[in-house]
Design a protein around this motif. Structure first.
Motif, PDB file in Angstrom:
ATOM      1  N   PHE A   1     -40.254 101.082  59.212  1.00  0.00           N
ATOM      2  CA  PHE A   1     -40.651 100.030  60.145  1.00  0.00           C
ATOM      3  C   PHE A   1     -42.166  99.846  60.111  1.00  0.00           C
ATOM      4  O   PHE A   1     -42.925 100.806  60.267  1.00  0.00           O
ATOM      5  CB  PHE A   1     -40.192 100.376  61.561  1.00  0.00           C
ATOM      6  N   LEU A   2     -42.585  98.586  59.934  1.00  0.00           N
ATOM      7  CA  LEU A   2     -44.011  98.252  59.899  1.00  0.00           C
ATOM      8  C   LEU A   2     -44.345  97.442  61.142  1.00  0.00           C
ATOM      9  O   LEU A   2     -43.869  96.307  61.305  1.00  0.00           O
ATOM     10  CB  LEU A   2     -44.331  97.445  58.643  1.00  0.00           C
ATOM     11  N   ASN A   3     -45.147  98.022  62.017  1.00  0.00           N
ATOM     12  CA  ASN A   3     -45.445  97.384  63.295  1.00  0.00           C
ATOM     13  C   ASN A   3     -46.224  96.093  63.090  1.00  0.00           C
ATOM     14  O   ASN A   3     -47.270  96.072  62.432  1.00  0.00           O
ATOM     15  CB  ASN A   3     -46.229  98.337  64.196  1.00  0.00           C
ATOM     16  N   ALA A   4     -45.690  95.014  63.656  1.00  0.00           N
ATOM     17  CA  ALA A   4     -46.330  93.700  63.600  1.00  0.00           C
ATOM     18  C   ALA A   4     -46.942  93.434  64.974  1.00  0.00           C
ATOM     19  O   ALA A   4     -46.229  93.079  65.920  1.00  0.00           O
ATOM     20  CB  ALA A   4     -45.320  92.623  63.229  1.00  0.00           C
ATOM     21  N   THR A   5     -48.235  93.616  65.093  1.00  0.00           N
ATOM     22  CA  THR A   5     -48.927  93.574  66.375  1.00  0.00           C
ATOM     23  C   THR A   5     -50.029  92.522  66.357  1.00  0.00           C
ATOM     24  O   THR A   5     -50.283  91.875  65.336  1.00  0.00           O
ATOM     25  CB  THR A   5     -49.546  94.948  66.669  1.00  0.00           C
ATOM     26  N   ARG A   6     -50.676  92.384  67.493  1.00  0.00           N
ATOM     27  CA  ARG A   6     -51.817  91.463  67.559  1.00  0.00           C
ATOM     28  C   ARG A   6     -52.857  91.807  66.488  1.00  0.00           C
ATOM     29  O   ARG A   6     -53.455  90.942  65.851  1.00  0.00           O
ATOM     30  CB  ARG A   6     -52.449  91.523  68.955  1.00  0.00           C
ATOM     31  N   ALA A   7     -53.060  93.105  66.252  1.00  0.00           N
ATOM     32  CA  ALA A   7     -54.066  93.555  65.284  1.00  0.00           C
ATOM     33  C   ALA A   7     -53.718  93.148  63.857  1.00  0.00           C
ATOM     34  O   ALA A   7     -54.614  92.987  63.022  1.00  0.00           O
ATOM     35  CB  ALA A   7     -54.234  95.066  65.364  1.00  0.00           C
ATOM     36  N   THR A   8     -52.428  92.974  63.553  1.00  0.00           N
ATOM     37  CA  THR A   8     -52.011  92.590  62.198  1.00  0.00           C
ATOM     38  C   THR A   8     -51.628  91.113  62.118  1.00  0.00           C
ATOM     39  O   THR A   8     -51.011  90.689  61.141  1.00  0.00           O
ATOM     40  CB  THR A   8     -50.823  93.450  61.723  1.00  0.00           C
ATOM     41  N   GLY A   9     -51.972  90.339  63.140  1.00  0.00           N
ATOM     42  CA  GLY A   9     -51.601  88.936  63.156  1.00  0.00           C
ATOM     43  C   GLY A   9     -50.121  88.717  63.385  1.00  0.00           C
ATOM     44  O   GLY A   9     -49.573  87.677  63.014  1.00  0.00           O
ATOM     45  N   TYR A  10     -49.461  89.703  64.006  1.00  0.00           N
ATOM     46  CA  TYR A  10     -48.022  89.654  64.317  1.00  0.00           C
ATOM     47  C   TYR A  10     -47.152  89.549  63.066  1.00  0.00           C
ATOM     48  O   TYR A  10     -46.012  89.103  63.133  1.00  0.00           O
ATOM     49  CB  TYR A  10     -47.713  88.524  65.299  1.00  0.00           C
ATOM     50  N   LEU A  11     -47.705  89.987  61.930  1.00  0.00           N
ATOM     51  CA  LEU A  11     -46.943  90.128  60.694  1.00  0.00           C
ATOM     52  C   LEU A  11     -47.187  91.531  60.158  1.00  0.00           C
ATOM     53  O   LEU A  11     -48.271  92.095  60.357  1.00  0.00           O
ATOM     54  CB  LEU A  11     -47.375  89.089  59.656  1.00  0.00           C
ATOM     55  N   PRO A  12     -46.222  92.137  59.486  1.00  0.00           N
ATOM     56  CA  PRO A  12     -46.412  93.506  58.992  1.00  0.00           C
ATOM     57  C   PRO A  12     -47.459  93.560  57.884  1.00  0.00           C
ATOM     58  O   PRO A  12     -47.581  92.640  57.070  1.00  0.00           O
ATOM     59  CB  PRO A  12     -45.026  93.883  58.466  1.00  0.00           C
TER      60      PRO A  12
END
Length: 392
Positions: free
Chosen positions: A143-154
Motif C-alpha cells: 500500500f502506497l499512501n496517497a496524501t496531501r504531501a504526495t498530491g493525493y496520488l501514490p
C-alpha cells in the motif's frame, strides 16, 4: 471457510458503515452521500434500444463483446485519446469494470517473479477490489499512501529497488477515488518508465475520466502511445457507470496489449460473465454518443460550484479536480460520520473504511468521503448541514 490468505480481510466498507450508523436513528431527513452511484438521468433512448433488441435475451452473449461494440469502444478511444487500436486484438467488453479489475489480475499476474512472491502495488486509500484481487492470486499487496504531501496520488518512485523487482502489477485510479486527483502527463510517463524498467503492468482504472471541470484528464493510453511504450505494459479500464449514469447496465471495456487481451479472453471463456446482447447494443450506442456526456458534465460543474460556495472557506477544504467525491479533513472520520448521522441525518463514509494501515497510519483516518451524486439542491442541503455540524 475462507482460504488463509483472506483470514484478515477487513469488512467491506458499506456493511461496515451500516453497522456503525444503522443502530442509531437519523437526526434529520436522510441525505445519502456515501456510495458513488450516479443519480443524474441516463439517456431515455437507451430503453428503446434494449426493447428493440430484446430478442437477444434468448441468445448466449458474445463473450468478448460483439464486433460493433468493440469498434464503438476503439472509436471512442481514438476520439478521446488520439490512439488507434485494433478492435479484434486490443479490447474486450466487460460486465462492469469491477469484473475486469479483478479478472485481469487472475489472468495476468504470475505465481512468482524472479522466484519470489509477486508484489501488487495499490494506492491507499483505494477501491477494495484491488486488494482482494491481489490476495486471490497469492500476491503481496503493498500500500502506497496517497496524501496531501504526495498530491493525493501514490509515489511509486519512492519504492526501494528490491520491492520494485518483485512488482507484477501497479493499480492506479485517475481521476482518483476518493480524492479526485488527476495524474498528469509527467506522472503517467514516470510510472510507465518505471514499469518498463522493472517489468510490470499498470492497471489503470479510469472510470471517472469523463467527469471533470474544464480540461479532460490525460489518459495512460495516450501517454504510453506518445512514449512508444510496450502495449503489454498497459491495461486500461473504462466504464459507462459514471460517464453515462448507468451503473446498473454493468458495461465497460478493457484495453491492453494483444497478449494480455488473449489471456483475458481465455479466462472469460471459463469464468466470465458476458454482457447480455440487448445491453451490448445499448452500450454500442452510448460509446458513440457524446451529447449526453457533455450534459452530464455540466450538471457536475454546477455541483462543483455549489460545493465551493458552501465549503470553500473551511480550513483544509480542497475542491476536486475531477470525479464526484469530496475528501474532507476531520479529526476522526468514523466519529464525524456517526455524529453527522445522529445530529443531521446526512450519511457519509469514513475515509478509513477505504484505506489500510501502512507505515503505521491509515491515510483515510482523518477524512470523510462525500459523494456529490444526489440532485443539486439536495446535495447542497446535505453540505450545509455537514458544514454547520462538523465545522460550525
Amino acid at each position: 471457510m475462507f482460504p488463509e490468505r483472506f483470514s484478515n480481510l477487513p469488512a467491506y466498507a458499506f456493511p461496515r458503515l451500516r453497522a456503525l450508523l444503522d443502530v442509531h436513528a437519523p437526526g434529520g431527513e436522510v441525505v445519502h452521500m456515501t456510495i458513488g452511484e450516479p443519480k443524474h438521468a441516463f439517456p431515455d433512448w437507451i430503453v428503446d434500444i434494449i426493447a428493440e433488441n430484446s430478442n437477444g435475451f434468448g441468445q448466449y452473449p458474445v463473450n468478448e463483446g460483439m464486433p460493433a461494440l468493440l469498434l464503438a469502444t476503439t472509436d471512442w478511444v481514438a476520439r478521446r485519446y488520439g490512439v488507434t487500436l485494433d478492435p479484434g486484438t486490443r479490447v474486450m467488453a466487460l460486465n462492469g469494470t469491477r469484473e475486469g479489475l479483478y479478472n485481469a489480475m487472475m489472468a495476468l499476474c504470475p505465481e512468482q517473479k524472479r522466484g519470489k512472491r509477486p508484489v501488487v502495488l495499490l494506492p491507499n486509500p483505494f477501491y477494495q477490489v484491488y486488494m482482494v484481487a491481489a490476495l486471490s492470486v497469492g500476491a503481496e499487496p503493498v500500500f502506497l499512501n496517497a496524501t496531501r504531501a504526495t498530491g493525493y496520488l501514490p509515489d511509486f518512485t519512492a519504492l526501494a529497488p528490491e520491492v520494485l523487482e518483485r512488482v507484477t502489477v501497479a493499480y492506479l485510479c485517475s481521476p482518483s477515488n476518493p480524492q479526485g486527483a488527476v495524474a498528469s502527463r509527467q506522472y503517467w510517463a514516470d510510472l510507465i518508465a518505471l514499469a518498463e524498467k522493472y517489468d510490470f503492468r499498470i492497471f489503470a482504472d479510469e472510470c471517472y475520466s469523463e467527469i471533470y471541470r474544464d480540461v479532460p484528464p490525460v489518459g495512460v493510453l495516450q501517454v504510453a502511445h506518445e512514449m512508444g511504450a510496450d502495449p503489454e505494459r498497459i491495461v486500461a479500464f473504462h466504464s459507462l457507470s459514471k460517464r453515462s449514469n448507468l451503473p446498473g447496465l454493468r458495461s465497460g471495456f478493457v484495453v491492453a496489449g494483444p497478449e494480455s487481451i488473449a489471456a483475458m479472453k481465455q479466462l472469460r471463456n471459463y469464468a466470465g460473465a458476458p454482457l447480455p446482447m440487448p445491453l451490448q447494443h445499448a452500450a454500442t450506442r452510448l460509446w458513440a454518443d457524446e451529447a449526453h456526456v457533455v450534459e452530464n458534465r455540466a450538471l457536475y460543474a454546477r455541483k462543483y460550484a455549489r460545493a465551493d460556495e458552501i465549503m470553500g472557506n473551511l480550513p483544509g477544504y480542497r475542491s476536486p479536480e475531477a470525479g464526484f467525491f469530496l475528501w474532507l479533513p476531520v479529526p476522526d472520520g468514523e466519529a464525524a460520520a456517526l455524529r453527522l448521522w445522529q445530529e443531521t441525518g446526512v450519511r457519509v463514509l469514513p475515509g478509513a473504511y477505504l484505506g489500510q494501515e501502512a507505515g503505521g497510519v491509515n491515510p483515510g483516518h482523518g477524512y470523510i468521503r462525500v459523494a456529490m451524486v444526489a440532485p443539486e439542491d439536495e446535495m447542497a442541503q446535505g453540505l450545509i448541514r455537514l458544514r454547520d455540524c462538523l465545522y460550525g
